[in-house]
Scaffold this active site. Structure first.
Site, PDB file in Angstrom:
ATOM      1  N   ARG A 192       0.785  -1.293   0.159  1.00  0.00           N
ATOM      2  CA  ARG A 192       0.136  -0.121  -0.154  1.00  0.00           C
ATOM      3  C   ARG A 192       0.802   1.413  -0.018  1.00  0.00           C
ATOM      4  NH1 ARG A 192      -4.167  -2.132   3.887  1.00  0.00           N
ATOM      5  NH2 ARG A 192      -3.304  -0.970   5.398  1.00  0.00           N
ATOM      6  N   ARG A 231       9.375   5.281  -3.879  1.00  0.00           N
ATOM      7  CA  ARG A 231       9.585   6.311  -5.228  1.00  0.00           C
ATOM      8  C   ARG A 231      11.166   6.656  -5.198  1.00  0.00           C
ATOM      9  NH1 ARG A 231       5.763   9.915  -2.829  1.00  0.00           N
ATOM     10  NH2 ARG A 231       3.659   9.205  -3.299  1.00  0.00           N
ATOM     11  N   ARG A 282      -9.937  -4.714  14.008  1.00  0.00           N
ATOM     12  CA  ARG A 282      -8.733  -4.335  14.721  1.00  0.00           C
ATOM     13  C   ARG A 282      -9.048  -2.765  15.286  1.00  0.00           C
ATOM     14  NH1 ARG A 282      -4.022  -1.725  13.114  1.00  0.00           N
ATOM     15  NH2 ARG A 282      -4.811  -1.594  10.775  1.00  0.00           N
ATOM     16  N   ARG A 338       1.843   6.310  16.799  1.00  0.00           N
ATOM     17  CA  ARG A 338       1.977   7.508  16.133  1.00  0.00           C
ATOM     18  C   ARG A 338       1.651   8.552  16.941  1.00  0.00           C
ATOM     19  NH1 ARG A 338      -1.712   7.326  10.604  1.00  0.00           N
ATOM     20  NH2 ARG A 338      -3.425   7.117  11.906  1.00  0.00           N
ATOM     21  N   GLU A 356      -1.494   7.236  19.400  1.00  0.00           N
ATOM     22  CA  GLU A 356      -2.465   6.189  19.092  1.00  0.00           C
ATOM     23  C   GLU A 356      -1.834   4.837  19.567  1.00  0.00           C
ATOM     24  OE1 GLU A 356      -3.958   7.989  14.974  1.00  0.00           O
ATOM     25  OE2 GLU A 356      -3.388   5.958  15.283  1.00  0.00           O
ATOM     26  N   TYR A 397     -12.643  -2.435   4.428  1.00  0.00           N
ATOM     27  CA  TYR A 397     -11.820  -1.252   4.500  1.00  0.00           C
ATOM     28  C   TYR A 397     -12.150  -0.223   3.365  1.00  0.00           C
ATOM     29  CZ  TYR A 397      -8.478   2.076   5.952  1.00  0.00           C
ATOM     30  OH  TYR A 397      -8.025   3.240   6.141  1.00  0.00           O
ATOM     31  N   ASP A 416     -11.976   3.462   2.367  1.00  0.00           N
ATOM     32  CA  ASP A 416     -11.439   5.020   2.425  1.00  0.00           C
ATOM     33  C   ASP A 416     -12.395   5.769   2.192  1.00  0.00           C
ATOM     34  OD1 ASP A 416      -8.773   4.917   3.482  1.00  0.00           O
ATOM     35  OD2 ASP A 416      -7.914   4.913   1.233  1.00  0.00           O
TER      36      ASP A 416
HETATM   37  P1  FAD Z   1     -18.914   5.239  10.349  1.00  0.00           P
HETATM   38  O1  FAD Z   1     -18.311   6.411  10.094  1.00  0.00           O
HETATM   39  O2  FAD Z   1     -18.539   4.136  10.939  1.00  0.00           O
HETATM   40  O3  FAD Z   1     -20.555   5.727  10.479  1.00  0.00           O
HETATM   41  C1  FAD Z   1     -21.285   4.721  10.925  1.00  0.00           C
HETATM   42  C2  FAD Z   1     -22.379   5.364  11.845  1.00  0.00           C
HETATM   43  O4  FAD Z   1     -23.549   4.775  12.213  1.00  0.00           O
HETATM   44  C3  FAD Z   1     -21.599   5.639  13.178  1.00  0.00           C
HETATM   45  O5  FAD Z   1     -21.657   7.304  13.374  1.00  0.00           O
HETATM   46  C4  FAD Z   1     -22.184   4.784  14.305  1.00  0.00           C
HETATM   47  O6  FAD Z   1     -22.544   5.501  15.555  1.00  0.00           O
HETATM   48  C5  FAD Z   1     -23.772   4.503  13.717  1.00  0.00           C
HETATM   49  N1  FAD Z   1     -24.442   3.360  14.187  1.00  0.00           N
HETATM   50  C6  FAD Z   1     -23.823   2.043  14.046  1.00  0.00           C
HETATM   51  N2  FAD Z   1     -24.926   1.415  14.483  1.00  0.00           N
HETATM   52  C7  FAD Z   1     -25.899   1.908  14.868  1.00  0.00           C
HETATM   53  C8  FAD Z   1     -27.243   1.873  15.435  1.00  0.00           C
HETATM   54  N3  FAD Z   1     -27.341   0.525  15.782  1.00  0.00           N
HETATM   55  N4  FAD Z   1     -27.999   2.587  15.631  1.00  0.00           N
HETATM   56  C9  FAD Z   1     -27.758   3.836  15.572  1.00  0.00           C
HETATM   57  N5  FAD Z   1     -26.499   4.573  14.885  1.00  0.00           N
HETATM   58  C10 FAD Z   1     -25.685   3.526  14.683  1.00  0.00           C
HETATM   59  N6  FAD Z   1     -10.342   7.204   5.066  1.00  0.00           N
HETATM   60  C11 FAD Z   1      -9.589   7.973   4.219  1.00  0.00           C
HETATM   61  O7  FAD Z   1      -9.947   8.274   3.101  1.00  0.00           O
HETATM   62  N7  FAD Z   1      -8.447   8.750   4.651  1.00  0.00           N
HETATM   63  C12 FAD Z   1      -7.826   8.423   5.884  1.00  0.00           C
HETATM   64  O8  FAD Z   1      -6.859   9.075   6.416  1.00  0.00           O
HETATM   65  C13 FAD Z   1      -8.648   7.607   6.807  1.00  0.00           C
HETATM   66  N8  FAD Z   1      -8.103   7.329   8.150  1.00  0.00           N
HETATM   67  C14 FAD Z   1      -8.697   6.347   8.780  1.00  0.00           C
HETATM   68  C15 FAD Z   1      -8.264   6.242  10.116  1.00  0.00           C
HETATM   69  C16 FAD Z   1      -8.845   5.443  11.070  1.00  0.00           C
HETATM   70  C17 FAD Z   1      -8.337   4.904  12.546  1.00  0.00           C
HETATM   71  C18 FAD Z   1     -10.043   4.744  10.386  1.00  0.00           C
HETATM   72  C19 FAD Z   1     -10.684   3.716  11.468  1.00  0.00           C
HETATM   73  C20 FAD Z   1     -10.491   4.907   9.392  1.00  0.00           C
HETATM   74  C21 FAD Z   1      -9.852   5.518   8.386  1.00  0.00           C
HETATM   75  N9  FAD Z   1     -10.346   6.226   7.008  1.00  0.00           N
HETATM   76  C22 FAD Z   1      -9.742   6.740   6.238  1.00  0.00           C
HETATM   77  C23 FAD Z   1     -11.843   5.423   6.604  1.00  0.00           C
HETATM   78  C24 FAD Z   1     -12.929   6.470   7.132  1.00  0.00           C
HETATM   79  O9  FAD Z   1     -13.120   6.594   8.420  1.00  0.00           O
HETATM   80  C25 FAD Z   1     -14.266   5.385   6.345  1.00  0.00           C
HETATM   81  O10 FAD Z   1     -14.228   5.307   5.164  1.00  0.00           O
HETATM   82  C26 FAD Z   1     -15.476   6.442   6.934  1.00  0.00           C
HETATM   83  O11 FAD Z   1     -15.632   6.867   8.114  1.00  0.00           O
HETATM   84  C27 FAD Z   1     -16.782   5.221   6.703  1.00  0.00           C
HETATM   85  O12 FAD Z   1     -17.863   5.576   7.046  1.00  0.00           O
HETATM   86  P2  FAD Z   1     -19.239   5.029   7.137  1.00  0.00           P
HETATM   87  O13 FAD Z   1     -20.466   5.839   7.103  1.00  0.00           O
HETATM   88  O14 FAD Z   1     -19.144   3.741   6.372  1.00  0.00           O
HETATM   89  O15 FAD Z   1     -18.996   4.459   8.740  1.00  0.00           O
HETATM   90  N1  UDP Z   2       3.958   0.808   7.958  1.00  0.00           N
HETATM   91  C1  UDP Z   2       5.314   0.774   8.510  1.00  0.00           C
HETATM   92  N2  UDP Z   2       5.731   1.870   8.980  1.00  0.00           N
HETATM   93  C2  UDP Z   2       5.282   3.154   8.889  1.00  0.00           C
HETATM   94  C3  UDP Z   2       4.387   3.202   8.365  1.00  0.00           C
HETATM   95  C4  UDP Z   2       3.412   2.083   7.828  1.00  0.00           C
HETATM   96  O1  UDP Z   2       5.671  -0.226   8.512  1.00  0.00           O
HETATM   97  O2  UDP Z   2       5.766   4.037   9.182  1.00  0.00           O
HETATM   98  C5  UDP Z   2       3.496  -0.297   7.413  1.00  0.00           C
HETATM   99  C6  UDP Z   2       2.214  -0.973   8.484  1.00  0.00           C
HETATM  100  O3  UDP Z   2       2.487  -2.260   8.253  1.00  0.00           O
HETATM  101  C7  UDP Z   2       1.058  -0.496   8.052  1.00  0.00           C
HETATM  102  C8  UDP Z   2       1.492  -0.579   6.400  1.00  0.00           C
HETATM  103  O4  UDP Z   2       2.617  -0.119   6.212  1.00  0.00           O
HETATM  104  O5  UDP Z   2       0.043  -1.451   8.184  1.00  0.00           O
HETATM  105  C9  UDP Z   2       0.266   0.353   5.551  1.00  0.00           C
HETATM  106  O6  UDP Z   2       0.491   1.784   6.031  1.00  0.00           O
HETATM  107  P1  UDP Z   2      -0.610   2.711   6.225  1.00  0.00           P
HETATM  108  O7  UDP Z   2      -0.348   4.001   6.446  1.00  0.00           O
HETATM  109  O8  UDP Z   2      -1.502   2.589   4.947  1.00  0.00           O
HETATM  110  O9  UDP Z   2      -1.527   2.080   7.417  1.00  0.00           O
HETATM  111  P2  UDP Z   2      -2.940   2.066   7.806  1.00  0.00           P
HETATM  112  O10 UDP Z   2      -3.137   2.493   9.145  1.00  0.00           O
HETATM  113  O11 UDP Z   2      -4.005   2.837   6.760  1.00  0.00           O
HETATM  114  O12 UDP Z   2      -3.369   0.532   7.966  1.00  0.00           O
END
Ligand code: FAD
Ligand code: UDP
Length: 367
Positions: free
Chosen positions: A173, A177, A250, A282, A302, A350, A352
């Site tokens: 992922r 470069r 996770r 991080r 985190e 998963y 984005d």
């Molecule tokens: P959610 O945001 O989980 O929304 C679901 C909602 O349903 C929640 O508000 C919940 O409370 C509600 N719900 C669930 N069950 C019930 C119930 N029974 N009754 C009422 N309400 C309920 N994407 C990126 O593009 N860039 C990033 O940098 C990025 N970083 C991330 C970092 C982390 C740590 C995580 C976990 C995800 C990241 N993502 C990122 C992905 C991004 O968070 C998701 O694509 C997006 O939030 C998904 O939206 P969703 O509506 O499907 O789910």
């Molecule tokens: N990774 C790593 N070192 C870093 C950043 C990322 O080894 O400093 C690895 C780690 O295994 C991670 C993967 O690269 O799960 C993909 O990175 P990304 O930032 O996409 O992780 P995410 O948190 O979105 O799973």
């Protein structure tokens, strides 16, 4: 409840919000509910001393899909933020993703040719024609030194497993470069919504009826009775009362601190701690996502944790066991005529943010 709605949307996250906007545009009446006391799901940002804090983890919007980029920009303006994390390995700093800056910092090499030669030399020792796991894949991509310093400890902390026990694709992922380019993503468009993600979601659901602090399953019968169809964005296994068992996730826990009087804590939004000993993976300094000039700062450490039922579900686990279990729940979901399952939790994928939007476009266009 005497009012009738065409759609009940369970969840005000990105999937629910985009669906609500599109359905409203088609003329449908909508009721949105969320069990949390705020909108936005996991992209929710909370304003703390003028800083938009990414409460459920750092979110950087990136896409190569022009339609999606124009769509999000039609609600709020996006800034020019480009994610360029820095890695701290035992006190030394390296640029990410792996690029000419990293190679220079690690080996002192100054040209792409020198960097490639160094990687080849390190690879040769291991005879890795067919990388079978994450460790072999990483060494074959960027050599042993970078693997040891920037990948091994971080990955082990993040996944709670050794790199030899993880699939090779995870590390693919990250871009590698041979240019001096610290952009973490290869997508054409990237940025952070000015005013935070909450402002984006607020605009999307403007004009819809929203009720917060309501768990769908506490009032399911009553709610179902007053709506035509349901869009469900919660956990799919919960919808079916875990009849085949729990899907695994996770999870991450965040330790967030407001540092009053500290203007700039680490000089970058994201600093990864890549050694195995530091307990967190991080530190995020939220103000840098929006070039903040506030006198204070907010940081989040985190910690990656093994998920237990009841913990916040963050990342689906894409192994065979969970994929098979999901397939069983999906068969039940497909048989529902009044309910549409969409988003990260309901599709156990998963996604984005840009992918969630594309999926909502697709789903609503079929309605
Ligand atoms: P959610 O945001 O989980 O929304 C679901 C909602 O349903 C929640 O508000 C919940 O409370 C509600 N719900 C669930 N069950 C019930 C119930 N029974 N009754 C009422 N309400 C309920 N994407 C990126 O593009 N860039 C990033 O940098 C990025 N970083 C991330 C970092 C982390 C740590 C995580 C976990 C995800 C990241 N993502 C990122 C992905 C991004 O968070 C998701 O694509 C997006 O939030 C998904 O939206 P969703 O509506 O499907 O789910
Ligand atoms: N990774 C790593 N070192 C870093 C950043 C990322 O080894 O400093 C690895 C780690 O295994 C991670 C993967 O690269 O799960 C993909 O990175 P990304 O930032 O996409 O992780 P995410 O948190 O979105 O799973």
């Amino acid at each position: 409840m005497d009012k009738k709605y065409d759609f009940l949307i369970v969840g005000t996250g990105l999937f629910g919000a985009v669906s609500a906007y599109l359905l409203k545009k088609k003329g449908y009446s909508i009721l949105l509910i969320d069990k949390r006391d705020h909108i936005g799901g996991n992209i929710y940002t909370e304003n703390v001393n003028g800083i938009n804090v990414h409460k459920y983890g750092a979110h950087i919007f990136h896409t190569s899909n022009k339609e999606v980029w124009q769509f999000v920009n039609s609600f709020v303006e996006f800034n020019r933020y480009t994610n360029s994390p820095v890695a701290n390995y035992k006190g030394r700093l390296y640029n990410l993703p792996f690029n000419m800056n990293t190679f220079y910092q690690m080996w002192g090499v100054k040209t792409p040719e020198e960097a490639k030669a160094k990687i080849e030399e390190q690879k040769r020792e291991y005879h890795l024609e067919n990388p079978k796991n994450l460790e072999e894949q990483a060494i074959s991509l960027i050599g042993k030194d970078i693997y040891e310093a920037l990948i091994k400890g971080y990955t082990q902390k993040q996944w709670g497993r050794k790199c030899t026990e993880l699939p090779a694709f995870i590390i693919k992922r990250l871009p590698v470069r041979f240019t001096f380019d610290n952009n973490y993503f290869n997508d054409k468009y990237q940025g952070i919504p000015e005013g935070g993600y909450t402002a984006l979601v607020e605009k999307m659901i403007e004009g819809c009826e929203v009720r917060l602090g309501i768990d769908y399953f506490d009032q399911k019968e009553e709610l179902d009775a007053c709506v035509g169809k349901v869009i469900y964005t919660g956990e799919i296994d919960r919808y079916f009362d875990y009849r085949y068992g729990h899907l695994q996730y996770r999870t991450v826990s965040f330790e967030t601190e407001l540092l009053e009087g500290v203007e700039n804590y680490q000089g970058n939004a994201v600093v990864n701690y890549t050694d195995a000993e530091t307990p967190y993976t991080r530190i995020i300094e939220h103000k840098h996502f929006e070039y903040g000039t506030q006198p204070d700062t907010v940081i989040s450490k985190e910690y990656s944790k093994e998920w237990q039922p009841g913990d916040e579900p963050y990342y689906p686990v894409n192994d065979d066991k969970n994929s098979e279990l999901y397939a069983k729940y999906k068969a039940l979901a497909d048989a529902q005529t009044k309910v549409i399952f969409g988003g990260r939790l309901a599709e156990y994928k998963y996604y984005d943010m840009h992918k969630v939007i594309e999926r909502a476009f697709e789903l609503v266009s079929g309605i």
